[in-house]
Design a protein around this motif. Sequence first.
Motif, PDB file in Angstrom:
ATOM      1  N   PHE A 191       0.838  -1.203   0.000  1.00 25.89           N
ATOM      2  CA  PHE A 191       0.000   0.000   0.000  1.00 25.89           C
ATOM      3  C   PHE A 191       0.872   1.253   0.000  1.00 25.89           C
ATOM      4  O   PHE A 191       0.465   2.294   0.489  1.00 25.89           O
ATOM      5  N   SER A 221      -1.311  -1.976  -4.367  1.00 22.40           N
ATOM      6  CA  SER A 221      -2.344  -0.967  -4.618  1.00 22.40           C
ATOM      7  C   SER A 221      -2.050  -0.176  -5.881  1.00 22.40           C
ATOM      8  O   SER A 221      -2.913   0.528  -6.380  1.00 22.40           O
ATOM      9  N   ARG A 302     -11.554  -2.321   7.365  1.00 22.29           N
ATOM     10  CA  ARG A 302     -10.162  -1.848   7.294  1.00 22.29           C
ATOM     11  C   ARG A 302      -9.901  -0.923   8.471  1.00 22.29           C
ATOM     12  O   ARG A 302     -10.677   0.005   8.718  1.00 22.29           O
ATOM     13  N   ASP A 304      -7.644   1.823  10.082  1.00 17.30           N
ATOM     14  CA  ASP A 304      -6.678   2.789   9.562  1.00 17.30           C
ATOM     15  C   ASP A 304      -6.280   3.884  10.542  1.00 17.30           C
ATOM     16  O   ASP A 304      -5.577   4.820  10.176  1.00 17.30           O
ATOM     17  N   SER A 334      -3.952  -1.305   8.043  1.00  9.97           N
ATOM     18  CA  SER A 334      -3.224  -0.502   7.043  1.00  9.97           C
ATOM     19  C   SER A 334      -2.614   0.771   7.622  1.00  9.97           C
ATOM     20  O   SER A 334      -2.214   1.649   6.862  1.00  9.97           O
ATOM     21  N   GLY A 358      -2.080  -4.157   4.768  1.00  7.46           N
ATOM     22  CA  GLY A 358      -1.729  -3.221   3.700  1.00  7.46           C
ATOM     23  C   GLY A 358      -0.541  -2.414   4.180  1.00  7.46           C
ATOM     24  O   GLY A 358      -0.690  -1.511   4.994  1.00  7.46           O
ATOM     25  N   TRP A 359       0.633  -2.776   3.669  1.00 10.08           N
ATOM     26  CA  TRP A 359       1.878  -2.227   4.215  1.00 10.08           C
ATOM     27  C   TRP A 359       2.316  -1.042   3.363  1.00 10.08           C
ATOM     28  O   TRP A 359       2.519  -1.194   2.158  1.00 10.08           O
ATOM     29  N   GLY A 360       2.488   0.104   4.000  1.00 11.94           N
ATOM     30  CA  GLY A 360       2.759   1.315   3.249  1.00 11.94           C
ATOM     31  C   GLY A 360       4.169   1.838   3.372  1.00 11.94           C
ATOM     32  O   GLY A 360       5.135   1.263   2.856  1.00 11.94           O
TER      33      GLY A 360
END
Lengths: 429, 429
Positions: A191, A221, A302, A304, A334, A358-360
Amino acid sequence: MDIAARVHNHNWKIDPIVRSLIDTDFYKLLMCQSIYRNKPETSVAFSLINRTKSVRLADLIDEGELREQLDHVRSLSLSRGESTWLRGNMFYGKRQMFRPDFMEWFEGLRLPAYHLEKRDGQYELTFEGQWPEVMLWEIPALAVLMELRSRAVLKGMGKFELQVLYARATTRLWEKIQRLRQLERLKIADFGTRRRHGFLWQDWCVQAMQEGLGDKFTGTSNCKIAMRRDIEAIGTNAHELPMVYAALAQDDAELAEAPYRVLADWHEEHDGNLRIILPDTYGTEGFLKRAPDWLASWTGIRIDSGDPGQAAEAAIRWWQERGEDPRRKLVIFSDGLDVEKIEELYHQFLGRVKVSFGWGTNLTNDFRGLVPNDALAPFSLVCKAVSADGRPTVKLSDNPSKAMGPADEIARYKRVFGVGDQVASEVLV
Amino acid sequence: MDIAARVHNHNWKIDPIVRSLIDTDFYKLLMCQSIYRNKPETSVAFSLINRTKSVRLADLIDEGELREQLDHVRSLSLSRGESTWLRGNMFYGKRQMFRPDFMEWFEGLRLPAYHLEKRDGQYELTFEGQWPEVMLWEIPALAVLMELRSRAVLKGMGKFELQVLYARATTRLWEKIQRLRQLERLKIADFGTRRRHGFLWQDWCVQAMQEGLGDKFTGTSNCKIAMRRDIEAIGTNAHELPMVYAALAQDDAELAEAPYRVLADWHEEHDGNLRIILPDTYGTEGFLKRAPDWLASWTGIRIDSGDPGQAAEAAIRWWQERGEDPRRKLVIFSDGLDVEKIEELYHQFLGRVKVSFGWGTNLTNDFRGLVPNDALAPFSLVCKAVSADGRPTVKLSDNPSKAMGPADEIARYKRVFGVGDQVASEVLV
């Protein structure tokens, strides 16, 4: 890896940062299609917000270079191959995710004008116009600023210093991946587009995840990279939908209903893994308490902001109260992840729900401690809808440090959504 | 750096290791010219010797692949650009270092046949024929075997594992260079061709030294890389000259004179920085004691075995005894160096002599500890003259672990050169 050579070259010729309209997050396109159908005429303003004031972007980045890059983004249009991919590819098991009327509109699109000013060492960068167009500026604007900042810091370094910098970052990422592959039932996606170090680096990170994690890596993503590497494009929806719907509400009753109105529109359009609740825009607790019954049948949630473990526990309780089996539900984490946090959440929820990550930023931009003064440390840059049809937007989230909007409106939203005291935590990325 | 990608590709198509006749050490060409003039008709045999028996090369390396690589070396001839460079370049401040008659011969040269057999897990690889031709096999034969061993070890690794391996080796080398640049008056050259990890890696190491050390980096022994990177080619002479001259001696008196006969021939041909004594072939102590007076006027000495500090102290005493000022003399250390040893010798001799370093294996092949079972650890592979006109050669050196030749001949040489007890030290590279 020829990244170091490329970075070395950045400084003597123009090297466009964003080279494609689909070098963006998949959920932006999903939301864009939804907006194009449901709210095409809404006027919005999006604005860049640097929550890390100590990073003085306007001192670091040359205004001329920034304008060149933004102008380049405005020159982009969908290529034939990209259009073919969007029209023909299977997303989340479904063909023709993007309707022909939307695709025709998208094929003709150029991004609208921007407004840029310097103030107090920061850039004020805003975009105004129709929602479906303006909202597509978010990711390229962030990517341009993030990468110009990287380039500014790297400018003075020699070719071999750069090679060693990337060698160290490479080794670090690979060690993270080696740890993550120990988690037998891990599911994790990239992500990291919006706060990436740079496009080539993100593309490399994705390939490293592919090789190192195999099936545990579920996709990216980023549409351009998904297309290029022939992997799944991942994403559902984001805060801008409830924020704009809420701003458009005529009174408090409509305001209270706005977040569910968003999901009703979404429900009509999508099924399966695309039905993911994002509950925190105006407080997760109240959102779940007042949610209509049909929402409990959605696929997952999700998380966040706020404390992710607590939020997931709240979701589990909520599903149980509504007679749903949490083990059949998906929880996507995420927010601010790194290996330790992923391991902790994985073990806490393994077998209790389906877990996905979801790794950003710490995937695509972990250069902490690798240059003097930690000048590549991550920082918190966002690009958000700040108004809709002339009314200010508000975001509360589960962390007051992430709240935004005028003070009186924040107070009103807190009252309408019954948000009490919240625990603040530092926003790093 | 695209090395990882290249190594990844090695295993599915033939990828020649040695691609040029000047991908060799400069001193081989200097010696070749000298031999071509003084001993062109001498028959010699060169043989590969792996002093590290635990590395079973014949088990690691496929014989067919080895033959393909050696056959490829035999197909090489001097290219027009290479010939132009050798004829036109300035070496050690002198133009036309290579005489026209030698260059004509070299332009027509193909390397002679090889003889290859497997025995006890090792390859017996020998080359027989006229000295000027056979001696040019030494470096390519070593480079081929070293790189085939690297490839064999890396064969099972994925593309990203390889990237990370090179990232780590890169970081390690750069950290060494960062330490060395602290030594203000350092002079150091790359002597790492013969035991390099691979050509591309050596070429990268040289560029790293250029960028990291600037003027402190004086050049490379590798002609191809010197040409490619437009830097100095470095080197003078080696043990094969006294070894073959000694083997050709008709009696003990001629034998005792042989090492000086070599240098007399060299003296006639070269001056300045090319007049470097290599004293250890039959023991440094006796060599210096019996040396003719004219040798004390030579520019310097190269220390290639034994305790380097002791040997340099002996050289200083010798110069002083002969009325020479050691501060005007050059001492080149070239045996088993790594950063700690370089720092130690630098500080010990700074201001007392001119110090220079020829850094080999630990520059171009330090992958210690980076793969399982330390399978890329350096090992001691040499390719030496083993006979001349049918007589065995002998080398004693200042370390009995490096001695070679038949036992009775070793005993005779020890008697003739007055070599007593020696301290053995482990030969790592």
